[in-house]
Write an enzyme that holds these catalytic residues in place. Structure first.
Site, PDB file in Angstrom:
ATOM      1  CG  HIS A 207      -0.293   0.289   2.510  1.00 16.28           C
ATOM      2  ND1 HIS A 207       0.394  -0.674   3.208  1.00 16.28           N
ATOM      3  CD2 HIS A 207      -0.193   1.416   3.237  1.00 16.28           C
ATOM      4  CE1 HIS A 207       0.876  -0.155   4.322  1.00 16.28           C
ATOM      5  NE2 HIS A 207       0.556   1.118   4.367  1.00 16.28           N
TER       6      HIS A 207
HETATM    7  C1  UD1 Z   1      -2.372   5.740   5.605  1.00 14.25           C
HETATM    8  C2  UD1 Z   1      -1.094   6.286   6.232  1.00 14.25           C
HETATM    9  C3  UD1 Z   1       0.012   5.246   6.140  1.00 14.25           C
HETATM   10  C4  UD1 Z   1      -0.434   3.923   6.728  1.00 14.25           C
HETATM   11  C5  UD1 Z   1      -1.750   3.472   6.103  1.00 14.25           C
HETATM   12  C6  UD1 Z   1      -2.241   2.254   6.840  1.00 14.25           C
HETATM   13  C7  UD1 Z   1      -0.691   8.722   6.047  1.00 14.25           C
HETATM   14  C8  UD1 Z   1       0.098   9.748   5.342  1.00 14.25           C
HETATM   15  N1  UD1 Z   1      -0.628   7.477   5.531  1.00 14.25           N
HETATM   16  O1  UD1 Z   1      -2.103   5.525   4.221  1.00 14.25           O
HETATM   17  O2  UD1 Z   1       1.134   5.701   6.874  1.00 14.25           O
HETATM   18  O3  UD1 Z   1       0.557   2.958   6.489  1.00 14.25           O
HETATM   19  O4  UD1 Z   1      -2.722   4.517   6.231  1.00 14.25           O
HETATM   20  O5  UD1 Z   1      -3.175   1.540   6.113  1.00 14.25           O
HETATM   21  O6  UD1 Z   1      -1.334   9.006   7.009  1.00 14.25           O
HETATM   22  N2  UD1 Z   1      -9.263   4.807   1.166  1.00 14.25           N
HETATM   23  C9  UD1 Z   1     -10.460   4.124   1.094  1.00 14.25           C
HETATM   24  N3  UD1 Z   1     -11.103   3.858   2.259  1.00 14.25           N
HETATM   25  C10 UD1 Z   1     -10.650   4.232   3.474  1.00 14.25           C
HETATM   26  C11 UD1 Z   1      -9.426   4.930   3.535  1.00 14.25           C
HETATM   27  C12 UD1 Z   1      -8.746   5.206   2.373  1.00 14.25           C
HETATM   28  O7  UD1 Z   1     -10.942   3.783   0.010  1.00 14.25           O
HETATM   29  O8  UD1 Z   1     -11.301   3.943   4.499  1.00 14.25           O
HETATM   30  C13 UD1 Z   1      -8.532   5.090  -0.093  1.00 14.25           C
HETATM   31  C14 UD1 Z   1      -8.860   6.439  -0.692  1.00 14.25           C
HETATM   32  O9  UD1 Z   1      -8.803   6.322  -2.083  1.00 14.25           O
HETATM   33  C15 UD1 Z   1      -7.686   7.281  -0.222  1.00 14.25           C
HETATM   34  C16 UD1 Z   1      -6.539   6.300  -0.214  1.00 14.25           C
HETATM   35  O10 UD1 Z   1      -7.128   5.066   0.180  1.00 14.25           O
HETATM   36  O11 UD1 Z   1      -7.437   8.380  -1.053  1.00 14.25           O
HETATM   37  C17 UD1 Z   1      -5.426   6.664   0.752  1.00 14.25           C
HETATM   38  O12 UD1 Z   1      -5.923   6.846   2.073  1.00 14.25           O
HETATM   39  P1  UD1 Z   1      -5.101   7.711   3.155  1.00 14.25           P
HETATM   40  O13 UD1 Z   1      -5.737   7.586   4.482  1.00 14.25           O
HETATM   41  O14 UD1 Z   1      -4.889   9.075   2.642  1.00 14.25           O
HETATM   42  O15 UD1 Z   1      -3.691   7.042   3.155  1.00 14.25           O
HETATM   43  P2  UD1 Z   1      -3.274   5.498   3.175  1.00 14.25           P
HETATM   44  O16 UD1 Z   1      -2.637   5.184   1.874  1.00 14.25           O
HETATM   45  O17 UD1 Z   1      -4.419   4.676   3.634  1.00 14.25           O
HETATM   46  N1  UDP Z   2      -4.066  -5.550   8.927  1.00 13.54           N
HETATM   47  C1  UDP Z   2      -5.311  -6.155   8.958  1.00 13.54           C
HETATM   48  N2  UDP Z   2      -5.888  -6.547   7.785  1.00 13.54           N
HETATM   49  C2  UDP Z   2      -5.293  -6.406   6.576  1.00 13.54           C
HETATM   50  C3  UDP Z   2      -4.005  -5.789   6.547  1.00 13.54           C
HETATM   51  C4  UDP Z   2      -3.437  -5.356   7.729  1.00 13.54           C
HETATM   52  O1  UDP Z   2      -5.876  -6.356  10.025  1.00 13.54           O
HETATM   53  O2  UDP Z   2      -5.870  -6.800   5.547  1.00 13.54           O
HETATM   54  C5  UDP Z   2      -3.479  -5.064  10.195  1.00 13.54           C
HETATM   55  C6  UDP Z   2      -2.125  -5.653  10.575  1.00 13.54           C
HETATM   56  O3  UDP Z   2      -2.132  -5.865  11.961  1.00 13.54           O
HETATM   57  C7  UDP Z   2      -1.158  -4.538  10.218  1.00 13.54           C
HETATM   58  C8  UDP Z   2      -1.996  -3.323  10.546  1.00 13.54           C
HETATM   59  O4  UDP Z   2      -3.301  -3.666  10.108  1.00 13.54           O
HETATM   60  O5  UDP Z   2       0.013  -4.556  10.967  1.00 13.54           O
HETATM   61  C9  UDP Z   2      -1.524  -2.036   9.910  1.00 13.54           C
HETATM   62  O6  UDP Z   2      -1.553  -2.208   8.578  1.00 13.54           O
HETATM   63  P1  UDP Z   2      -0.985  -1.314   7.431  1.00 13.54           P
HETATM   64  O7  UDP Z   2      -0.055  -2.181   6.681  1.00 13.54           O
HETATM   65  O8  UDP Z   2      -2.162  -0.782   6.717  1.00 13.54           O
HETATM   66  O9  UDP Z   2      -0.250  -0.044   8.080  1.00 13.54           O
HETATM   67  P2  UDP Z   2       1.273   0.298   8.411  1.00 13.54           P
HETATM   68  O10 UDP Z   2       1.683  -0.556   9.530  1.00 13.54           O
HETATM   69  O11 UDP Z   2       2.081   0.089   7.161  1.00 13.54           O
HETATM   70  O12 UDP Z   2       1.231   1.742   8.758  1.00 13.54           O
END
Ligand code: UD1
Ligand code: UDP
Length: 363
Positions: A207
């Protein structure tokens, strides 16, 4: 009445880290509030964690959402909502977790309102400012009055950045607390059956913007996953960020690639525990595989969690190395080294005690 301890949560990893801290503080009798910024809003990225981990329902959800994918808009929306919330319900302490936009937003607002801040997972550094998380981490630590470190090198990094060592506490890892507390609830066989997976399989999660935003990079990763799938089935719970680009690159076209929506925590960890190897760019998954001793290949040029390499089975690899590294790891089998210090399931309790003492001594 004493001002509450306010936890600001926004994204999936925050929920996993906060659960043991909130539980420990509750057991110590603290009044707490949970403010959800709404950064993550899909049921599978948010609510499922509250349900499965027994987190208290948020007192408020600010509904920030993805704000068109703009960091400034998302951070600003979180700040605006948090400022109003903190003014209406003044916290005695704001607790923020990790490195997501919601965390730095909360720290900025609290700092300007003269509210003390505790940062859980302080001092992690990738030294890669192309990652938004690195900027969030550094700024959050600069504003924090209490810093809870999961890994010993964090103490030196924070000292180098001028942070007082007396405010830094090595407490272990609350994400590992959650993992250890739930081990008995993981049912690998049931998850495998639900996803139609054979006994041997690889788990992948991708991601990071650097891996899934650019179609050419994503196509290289999909090609590698297909190569792995030619030998061993691959299951990939797809984060919504990369869904369109990965699918456009043909992710699901291979019959042995099982792409599915994000999984609940218990299902996901059940899957990881039974995996022959994991390919990931996640922060948390590098740590969870360390504890579970599942070989982990991290498709990144660096990691803010080097302890998962020295104490665990983690290795940094390029996209070009992905297929051969994963297949080799599957052959090599599980890792049996020494775990990082204090990754023993009690980080939340340590944090609870330190916060209690700190509040009693009036900061
Ligand atoms: C965010 C965090 C990242 C973390 C990740 C965990 C920041 C800068 N990034 O990244 O550090 O590793 O979460 O998963 O804070 N979206 C959905 N549904 C949701 C949320 C997001 O569809 O509930 C989609 C949207 O298209 C959105 C994109 O995911 O634009 C990115 O979401 P965002 O929360 O901005 O950042 P993540 O990539 O999820
Ligand atoms: N996780 C989950 N379901 C998924 C993927 C991840 O429950 O399909 C959990 C898992 O415990 C992971 C945490 O969510 O460590 C955080 O995930 P993510 O990789 O999104 O965030 P990051 O640690 O990179 O910020």
């Amino acid at each position: 009445m004493l001002a509450p301890i306010t936890h600001v949560l926004g994204a999936r990893p925050n929920f996993v880290k906060a659960a043991p801290v909130i539980r420990a503080l509750a057991a110590l009798g603290h009044r707490q509030r949970v403010v959800h910024t709404g950064q993550h809003y899909d049921e599978r990225l948010s609510e499922v964690f509250f349900v499965q981990l027994g987190l208290p329902a948020p007192d408020v959800n600010l509904g920030v959402g993805s704000a068109g994918g703009s960091h400034a808009q998302q951070t600003a929306a979180a700040m605006t909502g948090l400022e109003q919330d903190f003014i209406e319900h003044p916290p005695g302490l704001v607790v923020v977790y990790g490195d997501v936009n919601s965390s730095v937003a909360a720290a900025l607002v609290a700092a300007k309102l003269q509210i003390p801040i505790a940062h859980v997972e302080a001092g992690l550094r990738s030294f890669d400012n192309t990652m938004p998380e690195e900027i969030n981490r550094r700024l959050t630590d600069q504003m924090s009055d209490l810093m809870f470190a999961t890994s010993p090198e964090a103490i030196g990094y924070l000292a180098n950045e001028g942070r007082p060592v007396s405010a830094v506490h090595l407490v272990g890892n609350p994400m590992i607390d959650t993992l250890m507390a739930n081990l008995d609830r993981f049912d690998t066989a049931a998850v495998r059956a639900g996803l139609d997976l054979p006994e041997r399989y690889v788990v992948a999660t991708l991601h990071r913007p650097s891996n899934v935003d650019d179609p050419a990079v994503a196509a290289g990763l999909v090609k590698a996953l297909h190569e792995i799938a030619g030998v061993i089935d691959v299951v990939i719970p797809v984060h919504p960020r990369g869904r369109a680009v990965l699918e456009a690159a043909g992710l699901s076209a291979h019959p042995a690639v099982h792409a599915c929506p994000p999984l609940g925590y218990l299902e996901f960890m059940g899957l990881v525990r039974g995996a022959a190897a994991v390919a990931t760019d996640s922060g948390g998954v590098q740590e969870e595989t360390t504890l579970l001793r599942v070989p982990c290949l991290t498709v990144r040029p660096n990691t803010e969690r080097p302890i998962t390499i020295t104490s665990g089975s983690n290795r940094l690899i390029t996209s070009a190395e992905l297929a051969s590294a994963v297949l080799k790891a599957c052959d090599d089998g599980p890792y049996t080294g020494e775990l990082p210090p204090l990754w023993d399931g009690h980080a939340g309790v340590r944090i609870g005690r330190i916060i209690t003492d700190w509040l009693a001594s009036d900061g």
